[in-house]
Scaffold this motif. Structure first.
Motif, PDB file in Angstrom:
ATOM      1  N   PRO A 204       0.960  -1.202  -0.068  1.00 50.60           N
ATOM      2  CA  PRO A 204       0.055   0.026   0.194  1.00 50.60           C
ATOM      3  C   PRO A 204       0.823   1.477  -0.129  1.00 50.60           C
ATOM      4  CG  PRO A 204      -1.080  -1.448   1.529  1.00 50.60           C
ATOM      5  CD  PRO A 204       0.381  -2.245   0.936  1.00 50.60           C
ATOM      6  N   ALA A 205       1.993   1.298   0.755  1.00 43.68           N
ATOM      7  CA  ALA A 205       2.738   2.474   0.763  1.00 43.68           C
ATOM      8  C   ALA A 205       3.262   2.717  -0.529  1.00 43.68           C
ATOM      9  CB  ALA A 205       3.843   2.481   2.056  1.00 43.68           C
ATOM     10  N   ALA A 208       0.884   4.308  -2.740  1.00 45.65           N
ATOM     11  CA  ALA A 208       0.801   5.575  -2.227  1.00 45.65           C
ATOM     12  C   ALA A 208       1.650   6.550  -3.023  1.00 45.65           C
ATOM     13  CB  ALA A 208       0.513   5.808  -0.889  1.00 45.65           C
ATOM     14  N   VAL A 224      -2.641  11.510   1.409  1.00 45.85           N
ATOM     15  CA  VAL A 224      -2.572  10.071   1.698  1.00 45.85           C
ATOM     16  C   VAL A 224      -2.760   9.727   3.313  1.00 45.85           C
ATOM     17  CG1 VAL A 224      -1.135   8.053   1.857  1.00 45.85           C
ATOM     18  CG2 VAL A 224      -0.821   9.602  -0.018  1.00 45.85           C
ATOM     19  N   TRP A 225      -3.801   9.039   3.352  1.00 53.55           N
ATOM     20  CA  TRP A 225      -4.008   8.800   5.021  1.00 53.55           C
ATOM     21  C   TRP A 225      -2.778   7.583   5.348  1.00 53.55           C
ATOM     22  CZ3 TRP A 225      -7.574  10.440   1.815  1.00 53.55           C
ATOM     23  CH2 TRP A 225      -8.656  11.507   2.302  1.00 53.55           C
ATOM     24  N   THR A 226      -2.369   7.907   6.527  1.00 52.61           N
ATOM     25  CA  THR A 226      -1.257   6.819   7.160  1.00 52.61           C
ATOM     26  C   THR A 226      -2.389   5.910   7.923  1.00 52.61           C
ATOM     27  OG1 THR A 226      -0.995   8.448   8.946  1.00 52.61           O
ATOM     28  CG2 THR A 226       0.542   8.424   7.108  1.00 52.61           C
ATOM     29  N   GLU A 227      -1.635   4.835   8.634  1.00 60.85           N
ATOM     30  CA  GLU A 227      -2.497   4.173   9.556  1.00 60.85           C
ATOM     31  C   GLU A 227      -2.882   4.770  10.650  1.00 60.85           C
ATOM     32  OE1 GLU A 227      -1.919  -0.267  11.662  1.00 60.85           O
ATOM     33  OE2 GLU A 227      -0.154   0.802  11.297  1.00 60.85           O
ATOM     34  N   ARG A 250      -3.498   2.014   3.532  1.00 58.50           N
ATOM     35  CA  ARG A 250      -3.347   3.438   3.025  1.00 58.50           C
ATOM     36  C   ARG A 250      -4.810   3.871   2.289  1.00 58.50           C
ATOM     37  NH1 ARG A 250       0.371   3.222   5.700  1.00 58.50           N
ATOM     38  NH2 ARG A 250       2.682   3.878   5.486  1.00 58.50           N
ATOM     39  N   VAL A 252      -5.833   6.662  -0.482  1.00 60.75           N
ATOM     40  CA  VAL A 252      -5.084   7.927  -1.355  1.00 60.75           C
ATOM     41  C   VAL A 252      -6.361   8.527  -2.054  1.00 60.75           C
ATOM     42  CG1 VAL A 252      -3.846   8.471  -3.169  1.00 60.75           C
ATOM     43  CG2 VAL A 252      -3.116   6.828  -1.654  1.00 60.75           C
TER      44      VAL A 252
END
Length: 507
Positions: A204-205, A208, A224-227, A250, A252
């Motif tokens: 996922p990273a 992103a 981008v939303w982090t955990e 993630r 996005v």
């Protein structure tokens, strides 16, 4: 293949010329030049444009017909080698165009794209003077036929082969139609590249990060939303599916706005399933079932490719892409059958099968779009159910929608691009099969429930509010086991051209 090359698929240099064919050939090096000419129903005629083109390279149309018997079936190719250094081309390709419909020309273009791989130049009159739709289809076929999936060799990756370095269309062509078709085809290539990246690289990273790069290139806003941010804002579906993975989920968001956009400009939100690898979770897949699961993020890859092409195509509406990214792993932290997950917005879901993870991550993204983005139209695309593949095979995808006009527009875009959709009903009688005794809804149909693809669509509908919404289940068409025509083995990128065509025609 390093990310910059993955994000910039190899492509030909295209030119369109209304000059006489003889002049175009005279300006090019004949050493590695392919001249492609059409064979319509009835074969090569003794007079006319094709006969004159054959004469330019020292061939007689009547003798060619008698000796080589070129076929007119769309996509058939007859190759005639020429003496090196003596003629203005090295080979003549006689390609069948049948009745020269858009489908015929798309098949002919794909055959020529494949034949041109690795060569310096491909010059053709095929499709000249036909409809804009036919010329667009030819260009799509040429571009996608020349595409090759990357191969990972040593520490890098390269395409197995490259398309013809130069493609020259000679005759009467509508240049905007051709150019736009090539852009849409390149979006498909980008989606294919992303789909086949091995999952030990593609987490996922990583996806992103590619989205950030493409946003910078394409003039898009990106978030981008982090955990940690997913936890803070309540994206329980993404967190549940990604809980057992060493690489956290993630979300996005990519935003495009056309020049001169105002608050009244319609906004379309596209949601893509982005499972970077799917083991099935605790309801683990059989070994054979996992082999293609690096492509289970195809929906997200397609949405990303579509957003990256919007500015070049001057799409007239605002477009937001949401990539719901997670890896569905196995481990002590994995979500379980019988768990109750709280999705974004507060609706609770009873987990019936951890291998139906796609709808869980997409429910978060759909709810977020409905509650926070105020879309005019909301659409999702996903390799979602095996039932879709069983029902329609690999030739078309089911489309579900809350409005008939939306269905018709998407089906028409599919017909224009050869990415065919089949309208499917949201059968209300099946909704009761999603009732849960312990949560707001069960995410799969209970015992005796049928219509797997329909049930999945009904589940997703629960998270879109009263929006105009459509769902494309590309589980059957999103992957290919063959390397033929427009297709290469792996992810197909099905939907990229369709969605871009649909968006371009919005007002």
């Amino acid at each position: 293949m390093r990310a910059p090359e993955l994000l910039d698929p190899a492509a030909s240099d295209w030119t369109i010329s209304a000059e006489p064919l003889a002049d175009v050939l005279a300006d090019l090096d004949p050493v590695d030049l392919l001249l492609a000419l059409p064979v319509p129903t009835g074969g090569v005629r003794p007079t006319g444009a094709t006969a004159k083109a054959l004469a330019l390279v020292g061939l007689d149309a009547v003798e060619v017909s008698a000796t080589y018997e070129p076929r007119s079936e769309a996509g058939s190719v007859t190759t005639i080698p020429l003496p090196p250094g003596e003629r203005p081309a090295r080979k003549v390709l006689l390609v069948g165009v049948a009745a020269a419909t858009a489908a015929d020309l798309r098949a002919a273009g794909a055959a020529l794209g494949r034949a041109g791989k690795g060569h310096a130049a491909l010059v053709t009159t095929v499709g000249g003077g036909t409809s804009r739709a036919g010329q667009a289809a030819l260009a799509e076929g040429l571009a996608l036929g020349g595409y090759s999936s990357p191969r990972w060799v040593r520490d890098d990756a390269t395409p197995a082969s490259t398309p013809a370095a130069q493609v020259a269309l000679v005759g009467s062509y509508d240049e905007p139609s051709v150019r736009h078709s090539v852009v849409r085809a390149r979006a498909t290539m980008l989606a294919r590249n992303l789909a086949v990246v091995p999952s030990n690289t593609k987490n996922p990273a990583w996806v992103a990060a590619q989205a950030r790069t493409l946003a910078g290139r394409s003039g898009l806003d990106v978030r981008v939303w982090t955990e940690r941010e997913l936890k803070t804002e309540g994206f329980g579906g993404l967190l549940a599916v990604g809980a057992a993975s060493a690489t956290p989920p993630r979300l996005v968001q990519l935003d495009y706005a056309p020049e001169g956009a105002t608050t009244r400009t319609p906004r379309v939100v596209l949601v893509g399933k982005g499972i970077t690898f799917d083991t099935g979770g605790l309801d683990i897949k059989p070994a054979d079932g996992m082999l293609a699961m690096k492509t289970d993020m195809s929906g997200a890859g397609i949405v990303l490719a579509v957003l990256a092409a919007c500015r070049e195509l001057a799409v007239p509406v605002k477009v937001t892409g949401l990539l719901a990214l997670a890896e569905n792993g196995v481990g002590g932290a994995a979500y379980r059958p019988g768990d109750v997950v709280t999705q974004y917005g507060g609706r609770t879901v009873e987990i019936g099968n951890t291998d139906a993870e796609g709808r869980i991550v997409m429910a978060d993204a759909l709810a977020y779009a409905d509650l926070r983005l105020d879309p005019t139209v909301l659409l999702d695309i996903a390799t979602l159910t095996g039932a879709a593949r069983v029902a329609l095979g690999r030739s078309m995808a089911p489309v579900y929608a809350t409005e008939d006009g939306l269905t018709r527009a998407l089906v028409a875009a599919g017909e224009a691009t050869g990415e065919l959709l089949w309208p499917m009903p949201l059968v209300e009688d099946y909704r009761a099969n999603l009732d849960s005794d312990v949560a707001d809804i069960n995410h799969i149909a209970g015992m005796g429930g049928g219509g797997g693809s329909i049930s999945a669509a009904l589940f997703l509908r629960e998270f879109v509010g009263a929006r105009r919404w459509a769902h494309l289940d590309i589980a059957g068409v999103g992957r290919s086991d063959v390397d033929r025509g427009l297709l290469t083995k792996g992810g197909t990128g099905f939907g990229a051209r369709l969605l871009l065509t649909w968006l371009e025609e919005m007002t």
